[in-house]
Design a protein around this motif. Sequence first.
Motif, PDB file in Angstrom:
ATOM      1  N   CYS A   4      72.793  90.604 -63.965  1.00  5.60           N
ATOM      2  CA  CYS A   4      73.407  91.936 -63.865  1.00  5.60           C
ATOM      3  C   CYS A   4      72.542  92.962 -64.596  1.00  5.60           C
ATOM      4  O   CYS A   4      72.349  94.079 -64.122  1.00  5.60           O
ATOM      5  CB  CYS A   4      74.812  91.923 -64.457  1.00  5.60           C
ATOM      6  SG  CYS A   4      75.985  90.939 -63.496  1.00  5.60           S
ATOM      7  N   HIS A  30      72.016  89.863 -55.125  1.00  5.50           N
ATOM      8  CA  HIS A  30      72.939  89.911 -56.261  1.00  5.50           C
ATOM      9  C   HIS A  30      74.151  90.773 -55.912  1.00  5.50           C
ATOM     10  O   HIS A  30      75.295  90.406 -56.217  1.00  5.50           O
ATOM     11  CB  HIS A  30      72.222  90.464 -57.496  1.00  5.50           C
ATOM     12  CG  HIS A  30      73.079  90.487 -58.711  1.00  5.50           C
ATOM     13  ND1 HIS A  30      73.069  89.488 -59.663  1.00  5.50           N
ATOM     14  CD2 HIS A  30      74.004  91.390 -59.137  1.00  5.50           C
ATOM     15  CE1 HIS A  30      73.934  89.780 -60.613  1.00  5.50           C
ATOM     16  NE2 HIS A  30      74.520  90.938 -60.324  1.00  5.50           N
ATOM     17  N   CYS A  34      78.149  90.046 -56.542  1.00  3.70           N
ATOM     18  CA  CYS A  34      78.663  90.588 -57.805  1.00  3.70           C
ATOM     19  C   CYS A  34      79.402  91.916 -57.579  1.00  3.70           C
ATOM     20  O   CYS A  34      78.787  92.939 -57.294  1.00  3.70           O
ATOM     21  CB  CYS A  34      77.516  90.781 -58.792  1.00  3.70           C
ATOM     22  SG  CYS A  34      78.068  91.401 -60.386  1.00  3.70           S
ATOM     23  N   CYS A  37      78.360  94.858 -60.141  1.00  6.77           N
ATOM     24  CA  CYS A  37      77.106  95.544 -59.847  1.00  6.77           C
ATOM     25  C   CYS A  37      77.222  96.377 -58.579  1.00  6.77           C
ATOM     26  O   CYS A  37      76.628  97.451 -58.482  1.00  6.77           O
ATOM     27  CB  CYS A  37      75.957  94.551 -59.747  1.00  6.77           C
ATOM     28  SG  CYS A  37      75.485  93.895 -61.358  1.00  6.77           S
TER      29      CYS A  37
HETATM   30 ZN   LIG Z   1      76.019  91.744 -61.383  1.00  6.06          ZN
END
Ligand SMILES: [Zn+2]
Length: 88
Positions: A4, A30, A34, A37
């Motif tokens: 992150c 990612h 996530c 994020c």
């Molecule tokens: Zn993340």
Amino acid sequence: MKTCREVHKEASALLDGQLPLVQALGVRMHLLLCTHCRRYVRHLRLLAHSLAMRARASSSPADFVERVTTHLECEQRPPRRIDRADST
Ligand SMILES: [Zn+2]
């Protein structure tokens, strides 16, 4: 897989389209996984858009720079000196 922290560091470059392809793919991978994020990047994008809109709305008139420059030049001139010795 990027962390992150890495995504946060590279998010701005990603939005600007300045991230090399491999790094951009890593960030996007990612972001698929996530939520935090994804939210961060979405907020960053909204902020950049808002700033761009604000800058466009408050753009200065065409002669603004010239008028400010002229004003500053007048401000920087030394004050006129009055010589009292000549007035006898
Ligand atoms: Zn993340």
